[in-house]
Design an enzyme around this catalytic site. Structure first.
Site, mmCIF file in Angstrom:
data_model
loop_
_atom_site.group_PDB
_atom_site.id
_atom_site.type_symbol
_atom_site.label_atom_id
_atom_site.label_comp_id
_atom_site.label_asym_id
_atom_site.label_seq_id
_atom_site.Cartn_x
_atom_site.Cartn_y
_atom_site.Cartn_z
ATOM 1 N N TYR A 67 31.733 50.287 33.900
ATOM 2 C CA TYR A 67 32.862 49.657 34.596
ATOM 3 C C TYR A 67 34.216 50.097 34.037
ATOM 4 C CZ TYR A 67 29.686 47.075 37.464
ATOM 5 O OH TYR A 67 28.715 46.772 38.388
ATOM 6 N N ARG A 70 35.210 53.139 35.800
ATOM 7 C CA ARG A 70 35.673 52.850 37.159
ATOM 8 C C ARG A 70 37.037 52.141 37.131
ATOM 9 N NH1 ARG A 70 31.318 49.816 40.228
ATOM 10 N NH2 ARG A 70 32.554 50.432 42.015
ATOM 11 N N GLN A 101 34.204 44.390 50.494
ATOM 12 C CA GLN A 101 33.147 44.453 49.475
ATOM 13 C C GLN A 101 33.612 45.325 48.315
ATOM 14 O OE1 GLN A 101 29.074 45.100 51.565
ATOM 15 N NE2 GLN A 101 30.615 45.816 52.995
ATOM 16 N N ASN A 102 34.756 45.977 48.501
ATOM 17 C CA ASN A 102 35.226 46.920 47.492
ATOM 18 C C ASN A 102 35.897 46.209 46.337
ATOM 19 O OD1 ASN A 102 34.305 48.771 49.272
ATOM 20 N ND2 ASN A 102 36.305 49.412 50.018
ATOM 21 N N HIS A 119 33.073 40.832 46.438
ATOM 22 C CA HIS A 119 32.236 41.336 45.337
ATOM 23 C C HIS A 119 33.021 41.472 44.026
ATOM 24 C CE1 HIS A 119 29.093 43.207 48.323
ATOM 25 N NE2 HIS A 119 29.028 41.889 48.250
ATOM 26 N N CYS A 127 36.267 35.618 31.654
ATOM 27 C CA CYS A 127 35.825 35.003 30.392
ATOM 28 C C CYS A 127 34.401 34.482 30.568
ATOM 29 C CB CYS A 127 36.763 33.861 30.012
ATOM 30 S SG CYS A 127 36.161 32.896 28.621
HETATM 31 N N1 APR Z 1 34.800 57.007 56.531
HETATM 32 C C1 APR Z 1 33.989 56.057 57.045
HETATM 33 N N2 APR Z 1 32.770 55.782 56.538
HETATM 34 C C2 APR Z 1 32.365 56.500 55.471
HETATM 35 C C3 APR Z 1 33.155 57.520 54.889
HETATM 36 C C4 APR Z 1 34.446 57.759 55.470
HETATM 37 N N3 APR Z 1 35.259 58.681 54.988
HETATM 38 N N4 APR Z 1 32.471 58.054 53.849
HETATM 39 C C5 APR Z 1 31.303 57.403 53.791
HETATM 40 N N5 APR Z 1 31.228 56.461 54.768
HETATM 41 C C6 APR Z 1 30.149 55.517 55.065
HETATM 42 C C7 APR Z 1 28.770 56.023 54.720
HETATM 43 O O1 APR Z 1 28.232 56.758 55.808
HETATM 44 C C8 APR Z 1 28.024 54.727 54.442
HETATM 45 O O2 APR Z 1 27.420 54.236 55.634
HETATM 46 O O3 APR Z 1 30.359 54.379 54.247
HETATM 47 C C9 APR Z 1 29.112 53.761 53.975
HETATM 48 C C10 APR Z 1 29.077 53.441 52.488
HETATM 49 O O4 APR Z 1 27.907 52.731 52.204
HETATM 50 P P1 APR Z 1 27.560 52.224 50.727
HETATM 51 O O5 APR Z 1 27.751 53.329 49.754
HETATM 52 O O6 APR Z 1 26.227 51.579 50.774
HETATM 53 O O7 APR Z 1 28.722 51.146 50.429
HETATM 54 P P2 APR Z 1 28.804 49.607 50.866
HETATM 55 O O8 APR Z 1 28.187 49.383 52.203
HETATM 56 O O9 APR Z 1 30.213 49.187 50.678
HETATM 57 O O10 APR Z 1 27.910 48.923 49.761
HETATM 58 C C11 APR Z 1 27.832 47.515 49.739
HETATM 59 O O11 APR Z 1 26.592 47.607 47.712
HETATM 60 O O12 APR Z 1 26.152 48.420 45.599
HETATM 61 C C12 APR Z 1 26.760 47.431 46.319
HETATM 62 O O13 APR Z 1 28.383 45.976 45.509
HETATM 63 C C13 APR Z 1 28.228 47.274 46.042
HETATM 64 O O14 APR Z 1 29.943 46.462 47.539
HETATM 65 C C14 APR Z 1 28.861 47.369 47.400
HETATM 66 C C15 APR Z 1 27.719 47.019 48.336
#
Ligand code: APR
Length: 244
Positions: A67, A70, A101-102, A119, A127
């Site tokens: 983390y 990141r 979720q970001n 998230h 803490c």
């Molecule tokens: N524009 C639009 N979509 C995109 C782009 C882009 N430039 N690049 C990638 N993607 C899409 C991918 O095709 C994929 O479907 O974004 C999605 C990302 O998916 P994940 O990596 O699974 O991310 P997310 O859905 O936010 O994950 C949910 O999982 O690990 C946990 O806590 C973490 O908040 C996160 C949660």
């Protein structure tokens, strides 16, 4: 039935109550790695090693390193046109609630207000004793060592302010109510793998909202949306918002 591919201009958001849910895909063009794409974070790290309460209890040094890397990256990345477009959309509709979720801060820096980080957030630490969060982004806070809180008489070690697998996302009752009440529900850049976020489209559908997806590819829950726009968010969202 396959989702309807609509052309720009079909949907009008002016005067509507809108909820936007974003995922890692919206920050991809800023250089923040997604989780499940090729070269995503979960390709090089196992969730069980770095993103669960058990991994923190077992090996805090490994989790902390993951983390801190990141957190430091936040200083190097910038919002992209998709973040700006979401901020611009705020002024066009009757109300807009942004749920992300970001854990990055690119929506804030892209100009959005009132963001629900379901998230958690990389900018803050929590803490372990009181559960209180503090924004800790100073040079010392981003170094290798663990960070101590400012809230306890005997300072306590802080944990990442992240909702790990097995923990309950933040502000779920507010999010559910906003999704139930909205007229348009838009998901941008999420693979639809992680619940409860992935199920919000079904809640929106069952309450009669118009549901829209903007994603690089059709995700597993892609067929749940009324309207789908496939492409990179930074490239296609600004024009969509301009016409909504
Ligand atoms: N524009 C639009 N979509 C995109 C782009 C882009 N430039 N690049 C990638 N993607 C899409 C991918 O095709 C994929 O479907 O974004 C999605 C990302 O998916 P994940 O990596 O699974 O991310 P997310 O859905 O936010 O994950 C949910 O999982 O690990 C946990 O806590 C973490 O908040 C996160 C949660």
């Amino acid at each position: 039935m396959p989702p309807r591919q609509t052309s720009v201009g079909d949907t009008i958001l002016r005067g509507k109550k809108v909820v936007v849910l974003t995922g890692a895909g919206i920050s991809a063009e800023s250089g923040v790695r997604t989780f499940r794409d090729n070269d995503g974070l979960w390709e090089n790290h196992r969730i069980e090693d770095v993103a669960t309460p058990e991994s923190w209890a077992r090996n805090p040094s490994l989790v902390w390193k993951f983390y801190q890397t990141r957190r430091r990256q936040l200083l190097e990345v910038e919002p992209n046109p998709a973040h700006m477009a979401v901020a611009h959309l705020e002024g066009k509709c009757k109300s807009l609630v942004l749920v992300t979720q970001n854990v990055d801060d690119l929506h804030e820096r892209g100009g959005s207000s009132a963001i629900i980080h379901m998230h958690g957030s990389l900018r803050s630490l929590r803490c372990q004793n009181t559960g209180l969060s503090e924004v800790r982004m100073g040079e010392h806070d981003l170094a290798e060592g663990f960070v101590l809180c400012n809230c306890c008489t005997v300072a306590t070690m802080m944990r990442p302010d992240i909702v790990w697998f097995g923990e309950i996302p933040l502000e779920m009752s507010v999010i559910q109510k906003e999704v139930e009440d909205c007229e348009v529900f838009i998901v941008i850049g999420s693979s639809g793998h992680v619940y409860p976020a992935a199920g919000l489209v079904n809640l929106a559908n069952s309450n009669g909202a118009h549901t829209i997806l903007v994603n690089f590819e059709l995700p597993i829950n892609g067929r749940d949306f009324d309207e789908v726009h496939i492409g990179k968010a930074g490239e296609i969202l600004p024009e969509l918002v301009e016409n909504w």
